[in-house]
Design a protein around this motif. Sequence first.
Motif, PDB file in Angstrom:
ATOM      1  N   GLU A   3      27.532  47.619 -50.419  1.00 25.48           N
ATOM      2  CA  GLU A   3      28.113  46.411 -49.831  1.00 25.48           C
ATOM      3  C   GLU A   3      29.368  46.757 -49.028  1.00 25.48           C
ATOM      4  OE1 GLU A   3      29.486  42.461 -51.800  1.00 25.48           O
ATOM      5  OE2 GLU A   3      27.544  43.015 -52.645  1.00 25.48           O
ATOM      6  N   TRP A   4      30.214  47.628 -49.603  1.00 23.57           N
ATOM      7  CA  TRP A   4      31.427  48.062 -48.907  1.00 23.57           C
ATOM      8  C   TRP A   4      31.073  48.826 -47.636  1.00 23.57           C
ATOM      9  CZ3 TRP A   4      34.187  50.301 -53.814  1.00 23.57           C
ATOM     10  CH2 TRP A   4      34.693  49.259 -54.572  1.00 23.57           C
ATOM     11  N   ILE A   5      30.016  49.636 -47.697  1.00 22.32           N
ATOM     12  CA  ILE A   5      29.584  50.393 -46.520  1.00 22.32           C
ATOM     13  C   ILE A   5      29.134  49.446 -45.417  1.00 22.32           C
ATOM     14  CG2 ILE A   5      27.820  51.995 -45.642  1.00 22.32           C
ATOM     15  CD1 ILE A   5      28.034  53.419 -48.392  1.00 22.32           C
ATOM     16  N   SER A   6      28.335  48.437 -45.771  1.00 21.09           N
ATOM     17  CA  SER A   6      27.853  47.486 -44.767  1.00 21.09           C
ATOM     18  C   SER A   6      28.988  46.649 -44.183  1.00 21.09           C
ATOM     19  CB  SER A   6      26.767  46.582 -45.356  1.00 21.09           C
ATOM     20  OG  SER A   6      27.295  45.773 -46.377  1.00 21.09           O
ATOM     21  N   GLN A   7      30.078  46.475 -44.934  1.00 22.98           N
ATOM     22  CA  GLN A   7      31.246  45.738 -44.437  1.00 22.98           C
ATOM     23  C   GLN A   7      32.183  46.622 -43.611  1.00 22.98           C
ATOM     24  OE1 GLN A   7      33.124  44.048 -47.892  1.00 22.98           O
ATOM     25  NE2 GLN A   7      31.401  42.709 -48.339  1.00 22.98           N
ATOM     26  N   GLY A   8      31.880  47.929 -43.540  1.00 20.60           N
ATOM     27  CA  GLY A   8      32.699  48.847 -42.759  1.00 20.60           C
ATOM     28  C   GLY A   8      33.973  49.282 -43.453  1.00 20.60           C
ATOM     29  N   GLN A  15      35.435  59.464 -40.886  1.00 21.69           N
ATOM     30  CA  GLN A  15      34.359  58.923 -40.050  1.00 21.69           C
ATOM     31  C   GLN A  15      33.728  57.730 -40.760  1.00 21.69           C
ATOM     32  OE1 GLN A  15      33.538  60.191 -36.976  1.00 21.69           O
ATOM     33  NE2 GLN A  15      35.258  61.594 -37.253  1.00 21.69           N
ATOM     34  N   MET A  16      33.495  56.648 -40.029  1.00 19.76           N
ATOM     35  CA  MET A  16      32.872  55.460 -40.598  1.00 19.76           C
ATOM     36  C   MET A  16      31.464  55.799 -41.092  1.00 19.76           C
ATOM     37  SD  MET A  16      33.420  52.064 -40.914  1.00 19.76           S
ATOM     38  CE  MET A  16      34.566  51.703 -39.620  1.00 19.76           C
ATOM     39  N   VAL A  17      31.135  55.363 -42.297  1.00 15.95           N
ATOM     40  CA  VAL A  17      29.801  55.578 -42.861  1.00 15.95           C
ATOM     41  C   VAL A  17      28.936  54.380 -42.476  1.00 15.95           C
ATOM     42  CG1 VAL A  17      28.484  55.845 -44.991  1.00 15.95           C
ATOM     43  CG2 VAL A  17      30.709  56.931 -44.774  1.00 15.95           C
ATOM     44  N   GLN A  18      27.768  54.645 -41.918  1.00 21.13           N
ATOM     45  CA  GLN A  18      26.875  53.585 -41.458  1.00 21.13           C
ATOM     46  C   GLN A  18      25.795  53.237 -42.472  1.00 21.13           C
ATOM     47  OE1 GLN A  18      27.437  51.978 -38.545  1.00 21.13           O
ATOM     48  NE2 GLN A  18      29.243  53.256 -38.303  1.00 21.13           N
ATOM     49  N   GLN A  19      25.381  54.223 -43.291  1.00 22.20           N
ATOM     50  CA  GLN A  19      24.282  54.005 -44.235  1.00 22.20           C
ATOM     51  C   GLN A  19      24.665  54.521 -45.618  1.00 22.20           C
ATOM     52  OE1 GLN A  19      20.874  56.010 -42.725  1.00 22.20           O
ATOM     53  NE2 GLN A  19      20.762  54.792 -40.874  1.00 22.20           N
ATOM     54  N   PRO A  20      24.198  53.845 -46.682  1.00 18.35           N
ATOM     55  CA  PRO A  20      24.487  54.310 -48.046  1.00 18.35           C
ATOM     56  C   PRO A  20      23.870  55.671 -48.362  1.00 18.35           C
ATOM     57  CG  PRO A  20      23.711  52.041 -48.071  1.00 18.35           C
ATOM     58  CD  PRO A  20      23.534  52.560 -46.673  1.00 18.35           C
ATOM     59  N   ARG A  21      22.946  56.161 -47.567  1.00 22.77           N
ATOM     60  CA  ARG A  21      22.272  57.432 -47.818  1.00 22.77           C
ATOM     61  C   ARG A  21      23.048  58.625 -47.287  1.00 22.77           C
ATOM     62  NH1 ARG A  21      16.322  56.600 -45.785  1.00 22.77           N
ATOM     63  NH2 ARG A  21      15.688  57.678 -47.657  1.00 22.77           N
ATOM     64  N   LEU A  29      36.314  63.895 -48.297  1.00 18.84           N
ATOM     65  CA  LEU A  29      37.296  62.880 -48.636  1.00 18.84           C
ATOM     66  C   LEU A  29      36.681  61.511 -48.369  1.00 18.84           C
ATOM     67  CD1 LEU A  29      40.269  62.360 -49.455  1.00 18.84           C
ATOM     68  CD2 LEU A  29      40.749  62.219 -47.016  1.00 18.84           C
ATOM     69  N   ILE A  30      36.637  60.662 -49.393  1.00 22.12           N
ATOM     70  CA  ILE A  30      36.085  59.318 -49.277  1.00 22.12           C
ATOM     71  C   ILE A  30      37.251  58.340 -49.311  1.00 22.12           C
ATOM     72  CG2 ILE A  30      34.599  57.575 -50.313  1.00 22.12           C
ATOM     73  CD1 ILE A  30      33.139  59.911 -51.706  1.00 22.12           C
ATOM     74  N   ALA A  31      37.356  57.506 -48.288  1.00 19.94           N
ATOM     75  CA  ALA A  31      38.406  56.497 -48.229  1.00 19.94           C
ATOM     76  C   ALA A  31      37.746  55.122 -48.234  1.00 19.94           C
ATOM     77  CB  ALA A  31      39.246  56.673 -46.973  1.00 19.94           C
ATOM     78  N   ILE A  32      38.192  54.272 -49.156  1.00 20.32           N
ATOM     79  CA  ILE A  32      37.685  52.904 -49.254  1.00 20.32           C
ATOM     80  C   ILE A  32      38.856  51.975 -48.984  1.00 20.32           C
ATOM     81  CG2 ILE A  32      36.528  51.198 -50.700  1.00 20.32           C
ATOM     82  CD1 ILE A  32      35.524  53.622 -52.388  1.00 20.32           C
ATOM     83  N   ARG A  33      38.777  51.214 -47.900  1.00 22.15           N
ATOM     84  CA  ARG A  33      39.880  50.359 -47.488  1.00 22.15           C
ATOM     85  C   ARG A  33      40.266  49.407 -48.620  1.00 22.15           C
ATOM     86  NH1 ARG A  33      38.668  47.463 -42.296  1.00 22.15           N
ATOM     87  NH2 ARG A  33      38.878  49.562 -41.497  1.00 22.15           N
ATOM     88  N   GLY A  34      41.535  49.437 -48.974  1.00 24.15           N
ATOM     89  CA  GLY A  34      42.059  48.558 -50.011  1.00 24.15           C
ATOM     90  C   GLY A  34      41.886  49.088 -51.421  1.00 24.15           C
TER      91      GLY A  34
END
Length: 59
Positions: A3-8, A15-21, A29-34
């Motif tokens: 869900e977070w990936i689809s919300q950008g 780099q923005m991840v476009q797909q959960p795969r 390094l994984i960054a999740i906004r907020g």
Amino acid sequence: MSEWISQGLVRVNWQMVQQPRHLLKVNDLIAIRGKGRLQIQAIQVTKKERYRIQMERIR
């Protein structure tokens, strides 16, 4: 997480991840906004052919 990936909200190595795969590697390094950032320390396959991922929270 998908869900977070689809919300950008998720980036891997800035780099923005476009797909959960999206494939991850050690030291990515994984960054999740907020939510914060995580660094992949190790990726292992278990006896039942599942993945065990060790991560460290980065401040």
